[in-house]
Design an enzyme around this catalytic site. Structure first.
Site, PDB file in Angstrom:
ATOM      1  N   ASP A 142       0.948  -1.280   0.018  1.00  0.00           N
ATOM      2  CA  ASP A 142      -0.027  -0.052   0.012  1.00  0.00           C
ATOM      3  C   ASP A 142       0.865   1.243   0.311  1.00  0.00           C
ATOM      4  O   ASP A 142       2.055   1.076   0.064  1.00  0.00           O
ATOM      5  CB  ASP A 142      -1.009  -0.101   1.183  1.00  0.00           C
ATOM      6  CG  ASP A 142      -0.328  -0.223   2.338  1.00  0.00           C
ATOM      7  OD1 ASP A 142       0.882  -0.085   2.453  1.00  0.00           O
ATOM      8  OD2 ASP A 142      -1.007   0.188   3.679  1.00  0.00           O
TER       9      ASP A 142
ATOM     10  N   TYR B 137       2.941   4.848   0.891  1.00  0.00           N
ATOM     11  CA  TYR B 137       3.573   5.318   1.933  1.00  0.00           C
ATOM     12  C   TYR B 137       2.365   5.963   2.733  1.00  0.00           C
ATOM     13  O   TYR B 137       1.703   6.720   2.492  1.00  0.00           O
ATOM     14  CB  TYR B 137       4.942   6.218   1.611  1.00  0.00           C
ATOM     15  CG  TYR B 137       6.071   5.405   0.918  1.00  0.00           C
ATOM     16  CD1 TYR B 137       6.559   4.455   1.505  1.00  0.00           C
ATOM     17  CD2 TYR B 137       6.103   5.968  -0.344  1.00  0.00           C
ATOM     18  CE1 TYR B 137       7.683   3.966   0.913  1.00  0.00           C
ATOM     19  CE2 TYR B 137       7.283   5.143  -1.048  1.00  0.00           C
ATOM     20  CZ  TYR B 137       7.995   4.287  -0.385  1.00  0.00           C
ATOM     21  OH  TYR B 137       9.222   3.727  -0.995  1.00  0.00           O
TER      22      TYR B 137
ATOM     23  N   PHE C  60       6.712   2.338  -4.300  1.00  0.00           N
ATOM     24  CA  PHE C  60       8.024   2.530  -4.018  1.00  0.00           C
ATOM     25  C   PHE C  60       8.460   3.994  -4.389  1.00  0.00           C
ATOM     26  O   PHE C  60       9.675   4.448  -3.801  1.00  0.00           O
ATOM     27  CB  PHE C  60       8.992   1.597  -4.665  1.00  0.00           C
ATOM     28  CG  PHE C  60       8.810   0.130  -4.428  1.00  0.00           C
ATOM     29  CD1 PHE C  60       9.412  -0.338  -3.123  1.00  0.00           C
ATOM     30  CD2 PHE C  60       8.183  -0.710  -5.181  1.00  0.00           C
ATOM     31  CE1 PHE C  60       9.153  -1.410  -2.702  1.00  0.00           C
ATOM     32  CE2 PHE C  60       8.088  -2.084  -4.716  1.00  0.00           C
ATOM     33  CZ  PHE C  60       8.484  -2.453  -3.404  1.00  0.00           C
TER      34      PHE C  60
ATOM     35  N   HIS D 249      11.421  -9.169   0.085  1.00  0.00           N
ATOM     36  CA  HIS D 249      10.962  -7.699  -0.047  1.00  0.00           C
ATOM     37  C   HIS D 249      12.482  -6.592   0.403  1.00  0.00           C
ATOM     38  O   HIS D 249      13.252  -6.945   1.194  1.00  0.00           O
ATOM     39  CB  HIS D 249       9.966  -7.070   1.106  1.00  0.00           C
ATOM     40  CG  HIS D 249       9.435  -6.102   0.778  1.00  0.00           C
ATOM     41  ND1 HIS D 249      10.004  -4.797   1.141  1.00  0.00           N
ATOM     42  CD2 HIS D 249       8.315  -5.670   0.142  1.00  0.00           C
ATOM     43  CE1 HIS D 249       8.993  -3.763   0.606  1.00  0.00           C
ATOM     44  NE2 HIS D 249       8.082  -4.392   0.032  1.00  0.00           N
TER      45      HIS D 249
END
Length: 258
Positions: free
Chosen positions: A71, A73, A84, A198
């Site tokens: 989701d 930031y 990102f 991740h």
């Protein structure tokens, strides 16, 4: 009163979704998101006009690579509507600069592309890298707060439709959440699916497929393997990094194929 409708989604992506807009799942997402927007829109990240920025900057016909996030930031001033990505004015050495982007930058440097001069990834999106979060909104300061609004049905429909209709895509699945979408992709023919841990925090070194090797001396080579795949299918490889100061609204050129 804030509206939220299918018209907010670019026409090419609406066509891909087909009769999804007639489904109860779409009606639920509309109802839930409108309620959130009308309650306190100023505390939702990103701004509503940027919910579908990933689809706007990367038209369906131009998609070559898909990077799945989770989701947006949830800290103020970071979310842009691209997985990102953050505004380019945030210094790479500041505490605001997310660990995931820091480790992506390390991987790029290890693979010979050079470190990111900033965290704004618009120039990836403009080259055909779909930076797609699996929830497109979040309440400020509350990670995962909009996960259950109904975004899953929309994003799953996008992913499965994309996998079925677009051959020779590269899918970067970083971490367990992104890899949970594998069943939507793996049965479609002629895709390159790259999986690793991740890139955020200590998770970057976890699993038997780490994003960075322990000690940070080698990367998963996802960016290199992506470009090798694209060249194999006569597509222009991605310019993963750009010189510091270059305008990110102008896509850098890596001229091999159209």
């Amino acid at each position: 009163m804030h509206s939220f409708s299918a018209a907010d989604i670019p026409e090419d992506w609406r066509a891909l979704l087909g009769d999804y807009f007639e489904s109860p799942a779409w009606q639920m997402l509309q109802t839930n998101l409108r309620a959130e927007l009308n309650h306190d829109a100023e505390k939702i990240c990103p701004e509503p006009r940027n919910f579908f920025k990933a689809l706007t900057l990367t038209p369906l016909a131009k998609v070559k690579v898909v990077i799945l996030g989770q989701d947006p930031y949830h800290s103020p001033g970071l979310a842009q509507g691209l997985a990102f990505s953050i505004p380019n004015e945030i210094p790479t050495n500041s505490r605001q600069f997310p660990s995931s982007l820091r480790n992506i930058s390390k991987a790029l440097a290890l693979e010979g592309f050079g470190a990111l001069p900033h965290g704004d990834l618009h120039f990836w999106a403009e080259q055909g890298v779909l930076l797609l979060n699996t929830a497109l909104s979040v309440k400020m300061g509350q990670a995962g707060s909009h996960t259950n609004l109904g975004w899953k049905s929309l994003i799953d429909s996008l992913i499965s439709g994309l996998a079925e209709q677009k051959p020779h895509l590269v899918w970067m699945l970083w971490g367990g959440h992104a890899q949970s979408k594998l069943p939507l992709i793996e049965n479609a023919p002629d895709h390159l699916i790259l999986q690793s841990s991740h890139p955020s925090g200590l998770g970057v070194y976890k699993t038997n497929r780490p994003f960075l090797e322990p000690g940070g001396m080698a990367s998963c080579r996802h960016f290199t393997r992506t470009n090798e795949w694209l060249v194999e299918y006569h597509k222009t490889p991605i310019c993963w990094s750009i010189p510091n100061g270059q305008n990110t609204s102008t896509t850098p050129q890596a001229t091999l194929f159209n």
